[in-house]
Design a protein around this motif. Structure first.
Motif, PDB file in Angstrom:
ATOM      1  N   PHE A  65     -35.216  12.433  46.705  1.00 47.78           N
ATOM      2  CA  PHE A  65     -35.930  13.441  47.504  1.00 47.78           C
ATOM      3  C   PHE A  65     -37.435  13.249  47.370  1.00 47.78           C
ATOM      4  O   PHE A  65     -38.172  13.270  48.364  1.00 47.78           O
ATOM      5  CB  PHE A  65     -35.542  14.862  47.071  1.00 47.78           C
ATOM      6  CG  PHE A  65     -36.358  15.918  47.752  1.00 47.78           C
ATOM      7  CD1 PHE A  65     -36.036  16.334  49.038  1.00 47.78           C
ATOM      8  CD2 PHE A  65     -37.469  16.474  47.134  1.00 47.78           C
ATOM      9  CE1 PHE A  65     -36.810  17.294  49.686  1.00 47.78           C
ATOM     10  CE2 PHE A  65     -38.241  17.420  47.772  1.00 47.78           C
ATOM     11  CZ  PHE A  65     -37.901  17.834  49.050  1.00 47.78           C
ATOM     12  N   GLY A 102     -44.820  17.325  50.121  1.00 49.12           N
ATOM     13  CA  GLY A 102     -43.772  18.161  50.672  1.00 49.12           C
ATOM     14  C   GLY A 102     -43.580  17.868  52.147  1.00 49.12           C
ATOM     15  O   GLY A 102     -44.302  17.063  52.732  1.00 49.12           O
ATOM     16  N   TYR A 135     -40.189  22.028  52.383  1.00 48.25           N
ATOM     17  CA  TYR A 135     -39.342  21.441  51.347  1.00 48.25           C
ATOM     18  C   TYR A 135     -40.280  20.887  50.287  1.00 48.25           C
ATOM     19  O   TYR A 135     -41.137  20.049  50.586  1.00 48.25           O
ATOM     20  CB  TYR A 135     -38.458  20.342  51.924  1.00 48.25           C
ATOM     21  CG  TYR A 135     -37.425  20.864  52.890  1.00 48.25           C
ATOM     22  CD1 TYR A 135     -36.213  21.369  52.419  1.00 48.25           C
ATOM     23  CD2 TYR A 135     -37.659  20.872  54.257  1.00 48.25           C
ATOM     24  CE1 TYR A 135     -35.261  21.859  53.307  1.00 48.25           C
ATOM     25  CE2 TYR A 135     -36.716  21.361  55.141  1.00 48.25           C
ATOM     26  CZ  TYR A 135     -35.517  21.849  54.657  1.00 48.25           C
ATOM     27  OH  TYR A 135     -34.572  22.343  55.533  1.00 48.25           O
ATOM     28  N   TYR A 187     -34.615  20.346  44.950  1.00 50.98           N
ATOM     29  CA  TYR A 187     -35.746  20.682  45.807  1.00 50.98           C
ATOM     30  C   TYR A 187     -35.737  22.173  46.098  1.00 50.98           C
ATOM     31  O   TYR A 187     -34.760  22.860  45.864  1.00 50.98           O
ATOM     32  CB  TYR A 187     -35.748  19.880  47.118  1.00 50.98           C
ATOM     33  CG  TYR A 187     -34.585  20.150  48.044  1.00 50.98           C
ATOM     34  CD1 TYR A 187     -34.616  21.217  48.939  1.00 50.98           C
ATOM     35  CD2 TYR A 187     -33.461  19.334  48.044  1.00 50.98           C
ATOM     36  CE1 TYR A 187     -33.558  21.467  49.802  1.00 50.98           C
ATOM     37  CE2 TYR A 187     -32.406  19.565  48.909  1.00 50.98           C
ATOM     38  CZ  TYR A 187     -32.458  20.634  49.769  1.00 50.98           C
ATOM     39  OH  TYR A 187     -31.411  20.879  50.622  1.00 50.98           O
ATOM     40  N   HIS A 188     -36.874  22.661  46.591  1.00 56.38           N
ATOM     41  CA  HIS A 188     -37.028  24.055  47.006  1.00 56.38           C
ATOM     42  C   HIS A 188     -37.152  24.096  48.526  1.00 56.38           C
ATOM     43  O   HIS A 188     -37.907  23.320  49.108  1.00 56.38           O
ATOM     44  CB  HIS A 188     -38.296  24.676  46.412  1.00 56.38           C
ATOM     45  CG  HIS A 188     -38.295  24.752  44.931  1.00 56.38           C
ATOM     46  ND1 HIS A 188     -37.756  25.798  44.241  1.00 56.38           N
ATOM     47  CD2 HIS A 188     -38.777  23.894  43.993  1.00 56.38           C
ATOM     48  CE1 HIS A 188     -37.907  25.604  42.945  1.00 56.38           C
ATOM     49  NE2 HIS A 188     -38.523  24.455  42.770  1.00 56.38           N
ATOM     50  N   LYS A 189     -36.423  25.002  49.148  1.00 57.44           N
ATOM     51  CA  LYS A 189     -36.572  25.267  50.576  1.00 57.44           C
ATOM     52  C   LYS A 189     -37.256  26.623  50.686  1.00 57.44           C
ATOM     53  O   LYS A 189     -36.735  27.621  50.200  1.00 57.44           O
ATOM     54  CB  LYS A 189     -35.209  25.302  51.261  1.00 57.44           C
ATOM     55  CG  LYS A 189     -35.255  25.665  52.731  1.00 57.44           C
ATOM     56  CD  LYS A 189     -33.846  25.711  53.323  1.00 57.44           C
ATOM     57  CE  LYS A 189     -33.870  26.102  54.780  1.00 57.44           C
ATOM     58  NZ  LYS A 189     -32.508  26.154  55.353  1.00 57.44           N
TER      59      LYS A 189
END
Length: 144
Positions: A11, A53, A83, A126-128
């Motif tokens: 990612f 990102g 993201y 990952y962060h959404k």
């Protein structure tokens, strides 16, 4: 190497290649009194964090998660999705995200939707984040 670490690495490579630089500025809040409707002021907390990102538009096809949030009124059509790497911590509604280098726009997390981390095991890959553009480039109660 575990699968989670490998996916996180993949990612990170993806957003480094296809994403853009982002600056995260963290803020702390303080109130001027003890009543719930007192003024809140936000002050910068520590140094800014830079990362890579990816910003995407909402996917509003019928039946999708974005469409459901839109129908519920939790997000609006002008909102976006960011993201960010799973290694980031402390993401909340008091983080201002600047996109680009130099910064071309500032965003803040949409309250009550916020951060949706993607886990593999106990590792965040990952962060959404659902974010809204700050038209003035700053929070309403931000202090210098």
């Amino acid at each position: 190497m575990t699968a989670a670490i490998q996916v996180r690495s993949d990612f990170d490579n993806f957003v480094t290649r296809y994403g853009m630089p982002m600056r995260l500025k963290y803020y702390v809040s303080s109130t001027s009194g003890a009543v719930y409707d007192d003024d809140v002021s936000l002050a910068a907390s520590g140094a800014a964090v830079w990362c890579w990102g990816r910003k995407n538009a909402l996917q509003t096809a019928t039946g999708g998660a974005d469409a459901k949030l839109l129908q519920q009124g939790a997000i609006i059509l002008d909102d976006s999705i960011l993201y960010l790497p799973g290694s980031l911590t402390g993401l909340n509604e008091y983080v201002k995200m600047g996109i680009g280098s130099p910064i071309t726009a500032e965003y803040a997390m949409v309250a009550n939707v916020g951060d949706i981390p993607f886990y593999i095991g106990s590792e965040i890959v990952y962060h959404k984040l659902y974010v809204r553009k700050l038209n003035t480039g700053s929070f309403i109660s931000e202090t210098a």
